[in-house]
Design a protein around this motif. Structure first.
Motif, PDB file in Angstrom:
ATOM      1  N   ASP A 178       0.878  -1.181   0.000  1.00  0.00           N
ATOM      2  CA  ASP A 178       0.000   0.000   0.000  1.00  0.00           C
ATOM      3  C   ASP A 178       0.903   1.214   0.000  1.00  0.00           C
ATOM      4  O   ASP A 178       1.283   1.732   1.054  1.00  0.00           O
ATOM      5  CB  ASP A 178      -0.911  -0.022   1.223  1.00  0.00           C
ATOM      6  N   SER A 199       6.795  -1.060 -13.961  1.00  0.00           N
ATOM      7  CA  SER A 199       5.432  -0.927 -13.447  1.00  0.00           C
ATOM      8  C   SER A 199       5.427  -0.335 -12.044  1.00  0.00           C
ATOM      9  O   SER A 199       4.551   0.469 -11.700  1.00  0.00           O
ATOM     10  CB  SER A 199       4.739  -2.290 -13.437  1.00  0.00           C
ATOM     11  N   LEU A 200       6.407  -0.716 -11.226  1.00  0.00           N
ATOM     12  CA  LEU A 200       6.508  -0.147  -9.888  1.00  0.00           C
ATOM     13  C   LEU A 200       6.833   1.334  -9.969  1.00  0.00           C
ATOM     14  O   LEU A 200       6.266   2.146  -9.233  1.00  0.00           O
ATOM     15  CB  LEU A 200       7.582  -0.875  -9.076  1.00  0.00           C
ATOM     16  N   HIS A 203       3.816   3.363 -10.911  1.00  0.00           N
ATOM     17  CA  HIS A 203       2.885   3.463  -9.785  1.00  0.00           C
ATOM     18  C   HIS A 203       3.416   4.436  -8.740  1.00  0.00           C
ATOM     19  O   HIS A 203       2.667   5.275  -8.211  1.00  0.00           O
ATOM     20  CB  HIS A 203       2.682   2.079  -9.168  1.00  0.00           C
ATOM     21  N   GLN A 206       3.005   8.022  -9.845  1.00  0.00           N
ATOM     22  CA  GLN A 206       1.607   8.439  -9.798  1.00  0.00           C
ATOM     23  C   GLN A 206       1.174   8.758  -8.365  1.00  0.00           C
ATOM     24  O   GLN A 206       0.581   9.816  -8.100  1.00  0.00           O
ATOM     25  CB  GLN A 206       0.716   7.335 -10.371  1.00  0.00           C
ATOM     26  N   VAL A 207       1.483   7.854  -7.448  1.00  0.00           N
ATOM     27  CA  VAL A 207       1.075   8.056  -6.055  1.00  0.00           C
ATOM     28  C   VAL A 207       1.814   9.236  -5.443  1.00  0.00           C
ATOM     29  O   VAL A 207       1.238  10.018  -4.671  1.00  0.00           O
ATOM     30  CB  VAL A 207       1.318   6.763  -5.241  1.00  0.00           C
TER      31      VAL A 207
END
Length: 332
Positions: A178, A199-200, A203, A206-207
């Motif tokens: 999370d 991909s990590l 992500h 983005q977060v």
């Protein structure tokens, strides 16, 4: 590896199997082992034939000081062949390597740091964790993600340095990362260092942005060259050069361009700096398999550029028309 770059001859002192997919190589140079900063990588000329080598970059594990360099190589059956070639090597074999270099530098001014590693992306963060744990006045914690418990390589060394500040996430056991919660626990000025698949990285970016944090405080290195599709041969045309070039499955586009004498600016060769981006004039067959972390999602969707060091074409057949961004200086 460019001829002008400083090189060293090394002997493989030891090969240690860390997991079913990861091996550590202890390399002893003929001359003194150059010191390096945490997060540095080692350029390696990987032998893929009797007279052929391919350049690969592997992160240096741990901190310097014992006269050797350590790298870890994950076996990728569907990769470009570098890992398979490394896994065929034996103790006592000789290699030529470049001097340690860093594109993933640790900010010594940071007072709070989160280290986030996934898979083989843990390798550059081991030395960072050790350095930060030994530094006074720095709050550091780390999250290590792997598909299985046996793939949590270097976790014992990390636990020795970080203790309870290390958290492991085994996705194959139903555990999840999370990232929003992890970031919420950080102070506004904290920094985050991330290494793992593309991909990590996507992500995390983005977060991080959604949390309103400063982009400069998110620092990363990627091992995300596996792409959305297995590596395969493809063709590129360069009208300005009058060339049609076949790119083998075990070669990058950048390597193929260099072999053909096409000047391309390049630095990291990991899909991070964007210096090797070439213009896409058209895709005649197949699709672009973007494997970089430099281009934005919008730029990828436009398909006007690709990073030659990692990105490829997929499809059968696959062919694109390109133009390198390099222009020679005008003659006075």
């Amino acid at each position: 590896m460019k001829a002008s770059q400083q090189t060293h001859l090394v002997t493989i002192d030891r090969i240690t199997t860390l997991s079913p997919t990861v091996r550590e190589f202890t390399l002893r140079p003929d001359d003194a082992a150059t010191a390096f900063a945490p997060g540095s990588h080692l350029p390696v000329e990987v032998p893929v034939g009797e007279r052929r080598t391919v350049p690969r970059h592997y992160s240096l594990v741990g901190l310097p000081g014992d006269g050797v360099w350590r790298i870890a190589v994950k076996h990728l059956p569907n990769g470009r062949g570098g890992s398979r070639a490394m896994w065929r090597l034996e103790e006592g074999n000789r290699l030529r390597v470049g001097a340690p270099a860093s594109h993933f530098e640790l900010d010594h001014r940071a007072t709070e740091v989160l280290l986030l590693a996934a898979g083989i992306g843990v390798t550059p963060l081991v030395g960072m964790a050790q350095a930060l744990a030994a530094r006074r006045g720095v709050r550091v914690r780390m999250v290590q993600v792997a598909r299985s418990a046996e793939e949590l390589v270097f976790s014992e060394q990390l636990a020795a340095s970080l203790g309870e500040r290390l958290r492991t996430v085994v996705t194959g056991a139903g555990q999840t990362l999370d990232l929003a919660t992890e970031l919420a626990a950080l102070s506004p000025q904290a920094q985050c260092y991330v290494c793992g698949p593309a991909s990590l990285m996507a992500h995390a970016r983005q977060v991080w942005a959604q949390a309103g944090r400063a982009p400069v405080d998110l620092r990363f290195e990627t091992f995300g060259t596996s792409g959305a599709h297995p590596a395969q041969a493809f063709t590129v045309k360069l009208p300005r050069h009058g060339l049609t070039i076949d790119v083998p499955a075990d070669s990058t586009l950048l390597e193929a361009l260099e072999r053909a004498g096409v000047e391309v600016l390049a630095d990291c060769r990991r899909g991070e700096c964007g210096l090797c981006a070439v213009d896409v004039l058209g895709v005649e067959a197949g699709t672009i398999d973007h494997r970089d972390v430099f281009l934005s999602p919008a730029q990828r969707a436009e398909g006007r550029q690709l990073c030659a060091c990692v990105s490829r074409l997929s499809g059968s057949p696959a062919c694109a028309v390109l133009d390198s961004s390099y222009r020679p200086d005008p003659v006075a």
